[in-house]
Design a protein around this motif. Structure first.
Motif, PDB file in Angstrom:
ATOM      1  N   ARG A  50       0.900  -1.286   0.030  1.00 12.38           N
ATOM      2  CA  ARG A  50      -0.276  -0.074  -0.115  1.00 12.38           C
ATOM      3  C   ARG A  50       0.814   1.274   0.037  1.00 12.38           C
ATOM      4  O   ARG A  50       0.339   2.157  -0.117  1.00 12.38           O
ATOM      5  N   LEU A  51       2.037   1.139   0.166  1.00 12.78           N
ATOM      6  CA  LEU A  51       2.994   2.181   0.171  1.00 12.78           C
ATOM      7  C   LEU A  51       4.658   1.689  -0.479  1.00 12.78           C
ATOM      8  O   LEU A  51       4.814   0.695  -0.157  1.00 12.78           O
ATOM      9  N   ALA A  52       4.995   2.577  -1.236  1.00 14.25           N
ATOM     10  CA  ALA A  52       6.036   2.116  -2.135  1.00 14.25           C
ATOM     11  C   ALA A  52       7.405   2.278  -1.121  1.00 14.25           C
ATOM     12  O   ALA A  52       7.491   3.593  -0.395  1.00 14.25           O
ATOM     13  N   LEU A  53       8.357   1.644  -1.072  1.00 20.27           N
ATOM     14  CA  LEU A  53       9.322   1.705  -0.230  1.00 20.27           C
ATOM     15  C   LEU A  53      10.231   3.045  -0.595  1.00 20.27           C
ATOM     16  O   LEU A  53      10.914   3.504   0.179  1.00 20.27           O
ATOM     17  N   ALA A  54      10.260   3.435  -1.958  1.00 20.85           N
ATOM     18  CA  ALA A  54      11.172   4.271  -2.449  1.00 20.85           C
ATOM     19  C   ALA A  54      10.465   5.763  -1.707  1.00 20.85           C
ATOM     20  O   ALA A  54      11.213   6.690  -1.604  1.00 20.85           O
ATOM     21  N   GLU A  55       9.114   5.630  -1.534  1.00 23.77           N
ATOM     22  CA  GLU A  55       8.690   6.953  -0.879  1.00 23.77           C
ATOM     23  C   GLU A  55       9.206   7.361   0.747  1.00 23.77           C
ATOM     24  O   GLU A  55       8.924   8.221   1.277  1.00 23.77           O
ATOM     25  N   VAL A  56       9.494   6.150   1.481  1.00 17.85           N
ATOM     26  CA  VAL A  56       9.962   6.055   2.817  1.00 17.85           C
ATOM     27  C   VAL A  56      11.319   5.682   3.358  1.00 17.85           C
ATOM     28  O   VAL A  56      11.836   6.198   4.297  1.00 17.85           O
ATOM     29  N   GLU A  57      12.294   5.232   2.247  1.00 15.59           N
ATOM     30  CA  GLU A  57      13.369   4.853   2.810  1.00 15.59           C
ATOM     31  C   GLU A  57      14.568   5.670   3.035  1.00 15.59           C
ATOM     32  O   GLU A  57      15.124   5.659   3.946  1.00 15.59           O
ATOM     33  N   ALA A  58      14.457   7.091   2.170  1.00 16.49           N
ATOM     34  CA  ALA A  58      15.391   8.015   2.746  1.00 16.49           C
ATOM     35  C   ALA A  58      14.984   8.406   4.066  1.00 16.49           C
ATOM     36  O   ALA A  58      15.800   8.928   4.991  1.00 16.49           O
ATOM     37  N   ASP A  59      13.791   8.390   4.382  1.00 18.49           N
ATOM     38  CA  ASP A  59      13.327   9.074   5.750  1.00 18.49           C
ATOM     39  C   ASP A  59      13.796   7.954   6.901  1.00 18.49           C
ATOM     40  O   ASP A  59      14.170   8.345   7.975  1.00 18.49           O
ATOM     41  N   PHE A  60      13.802   6.652   6.701  1.00 15.79           N
ATOM     42  CA  PHE A  60      13.940   5.586   7.524  1.00 15.79           C
ATOM     43  C   PHE A  60      15.687   5.728   7.540  1.00 15.79           C
ATOM     44  O   PHE A  60      16.042   5.591   8.878  1.00 15.79           O
ATOM     45  N   ARG A  61      16.390   6.144   6.598  1.00 14.74           N
ATOM     46  CA  ARG A  61      17.667   6.078   7.039  1.00 14.74           C
ATOM     47  C   ARG A  61      18.103   7.610   7.771  1.00 14.74           C
ATOM     48  O   ARG A  61      19.019   7.276   8.489  1.00 14.74           O
ATOM     49  N   ALA A  62      17.467   8.503   7.214  1.00 15.90           N
ATOM     50  CA  ALA A  62      17.744   9.767   7.886  1.00 15.90           C
ATOM     51  C   ALA A  62      17.530   9.751   9.557  1.00 15.90           C
ATOM     52  O   ALA A  62      18.236  10.013  10.200  1.00 15.90           O
ATOM     53  N   LEU A  63      16.390   8.840   9.957  1.00 15.50           N
ATOM     54  CA  LEU A  63      16.189   8.743  11.096  1.00 15.50           C
ATOM     55  C   LEU A  63      17.314   7.867  12.146  1.00 15.50           C
ATOM     56  O   LEU A  63      17.360   7.974  13.195  1.00 15.50           O
ATOM     57  N   GLY A  64      17.761   7.021  11.370  1.00 16.46           N
ATOM     58  CA  GLY A  64      19.071   6.388  11.922  1.00 16.46           C
ATOM     59  C   GLY A  64      18.611   5.419  13.271  1.00 16.46           C
ATOM     60  O   GLY A  64      19.335   5.334  13.971  1.00 16.46           O
ATOM     61  N   GLN A  65      17.396   5.052  13.020  1.00 10.84           N
ATOM     62  CA  GLN A  65      17.006   4.084  14.259  1.00 10.84           C
ATOM     63  C   GLN A  65      17.630   2.442  14.070  1.00 10.84           C
ATOM     64  O   GLN A  65      17.443   1.854  12.967  1.00 10.84           O
ATOM     65  N   ASP A  66      18.280   2.104  15.051  1.00 12.11           N
ATOM     66  CA  ASP A  66      18.663   0.717  15.146  1.00 12.11           C
ATOM     67  C   ASP A  66      17.982  -0.216  14.792  1.00 12.11           C
ATOM     68  O   ASP A  66      17.864  -1.092  13.803  1.00 12.11           O
ATOM     69  N   GLY A  67      16.384   0.047  15.115  1.00 11.11           N
ATOM     70  CA  GLY A  67      15.235  -1.264  14.947  1.00 11.11           C
ATOM     71  C   GLY A  67      14.951  -1.247  13.429  1.00 11.11           C
ATOM     72  O   GLY A  67      14.505  -2.004  13.160  1.00 11.11           O
ATOM     73  N   ALA A  68      15.152  -0.076  12.608  1.00 13.78           N
ATOM     74  CA  ALA A  68      14.796   0.158  11.506  1.00 13.78           C
ATOM     75  C   ALA A  68      15.986  -0.334  10.354  1.00 13.78           C
ATOM     76  O   ALA A  68      15.926  -0.785   9.271  1.00 13.78           O
ATOM     77  N   LEU A  69      17.375   0.045  10.710  1.00 10.65           N
ATOM     78  CA  LEU A  69      18.445  -0.177   9.830  1.00 10.65           C
ATOM     79  C   LEU A  69      18.759  -1.632   9.643  1.00 10.65           C
ATOM     80  O   LEU A  69      18.592  -2.473  10.759  1.00 10.65           O
ATOM     81  N   ASP A  70      19.139  -1.930   8.520  1.00 12.41           N
ATOM     82  CA  ASP A  70      19.709  -3.335   8.171  1.00 12.41           C
ATOM     83  C   ASP A  70      20.787  -4.029   9.381  1.00 12.41           C
ATOM     84  O   ASP A  70      20.658  -5.277   9.402  1.00 12.41           O
ATOM     85  N   GLU A  71      21.668  -3.416   9.646  1.00 15.48           N
ATOM     86  CA  GLU A  71      22.440  -3.681  10.799  1.00 15.48           C
ATOM     87  C   GLU A  71      21.510  -4.278  12.026  1.00 15.48           C
ATOM     88  O   GLU A  71      22.376  -4.956  12.840  1.00 15.48           O
ATOM     89  N   GLY A  72      20.623  -3.634  12.339  1.00 14.49           N
ATOM     90  CA  GLY A  72      19.816  -3.995  13.553  1.00 14.49           C
ATOM     91  C   GLY A  72      18.692  -4.729  13.211  1.00 14.49           C
ATOM     92  O   GLY A  72      18.906  -5.949  12.876  1.00 14.49           O
ATOM     93  N   LEU A  73      17.397  -4.333  13.650  1.00 13.41           N
ATOM     94  CA  LEU A  73      16.312  -5.526  13.602  1.00 13.41           C
ATOM     95  C   LEU A  73      16.183  -5.495  12.049  1.00 13.41           C
ATOM     96  O   LEU A  73      15.580  -6.838  11.769  1.00 13.41           O
ATOM     97  N   GLY A  74      16.448  -4.578  11.386  1.00 15.61           N
ATOM     98  CA  GLY A  74      16.473  -4.852   9.825  1.00 15.61           C
ATOM     99  C   GLY A  74      14.950  -4.778   9.419  1.00 15.61           C
ATOM    100  O   GLY A  74      14.590  -5.388   8.023  1.00 15.61           O
TER     101      GLY A  74
END
Length: 188
Positions: free
Chosen positions: A158-182
């Protein structure tokens, strides 16, 4: 313009309902019994902004109107760790915590619980090791819910990853980044 943590302050009370209506209007509703562990004593241990976010989520959970976008059930919301003979170890695997130190707000589908800590952070309690694992943290409930709603919307198509990926990376949350919860790698 990328999103910042400051932009998400107050998200749970201000924007959560609109996002859930946009992407999860057809979802089953959360139901927890009236005797579910009260959040009130835990709220007193949080900073004001963190307490406001958890109180806003709690009102929605107990209202019966919250769409099921996270595994929020009678067995995952307000989980009684001690009553179920479960230990809670901090990420150092040595410091033992109690139910007074965490409040579970849902599960991940694999038996692990998302917990609010007294610092306001969100961490995943892994049931196999009974530990609040490192690399799974979000700074606060507002950023966790913003992230998890979008994670679910991307996974549901229902939402394209391209629309939010930059925000996920900018927020820098361990739980979202590939090195963390992923969460990011799970959306690809």
């Amino acid at each position: 313009m990328t999103l910042s943590l400051g932009d998400l302050a107050g998200y749970t009370d201000r924007d959560l309902d609109a996002d859930l209506a946009r992407w999860f209007s057809d979802a089953e509703r959360v139901e927890v019994p009236a005797e579910t562990r009260s959040v009130e004593p835990f709220l007193a241990r949080l900073a004001p902004d963190d307490a406001a976010a958890l109180a806003a989520l709690d009102r929605r959970v107990r209202s019966g109107a919250l769409p099921l976008f996270l595994d929020v059930f009678d067995w995952s919301y307000g989980f009684d760790f001690a009553g179920n003979d479960c230990r809670i170890l901090d990420s150092d695997y040595e410091t033992e915590l109690t139910d007074d130190d965490v409040y579970s707000i849902g599960a991940d589908g694999d038996g692990n619980y998302f917990c609010v800590l007294t610092t306001g952070e969100i961490a995943v309690w892994f049931h196999e090791e009974e530990v609040l694992e490192g690399g799974t943290r979000f700074d606060n409930l507002d950023v966790f819910l913003w992230s998890y709603v979008r994670y679910g919307a991307v996974r549901a198509g229902r939402l394209a990853l391209a629309e939010v990926e930059a925000d996920f990376r900018a927020l820098g949350q361990d739980g979202a980044l590939d090195e963390g919860l992923g969460l990011l790698s799970r959306m690809k």
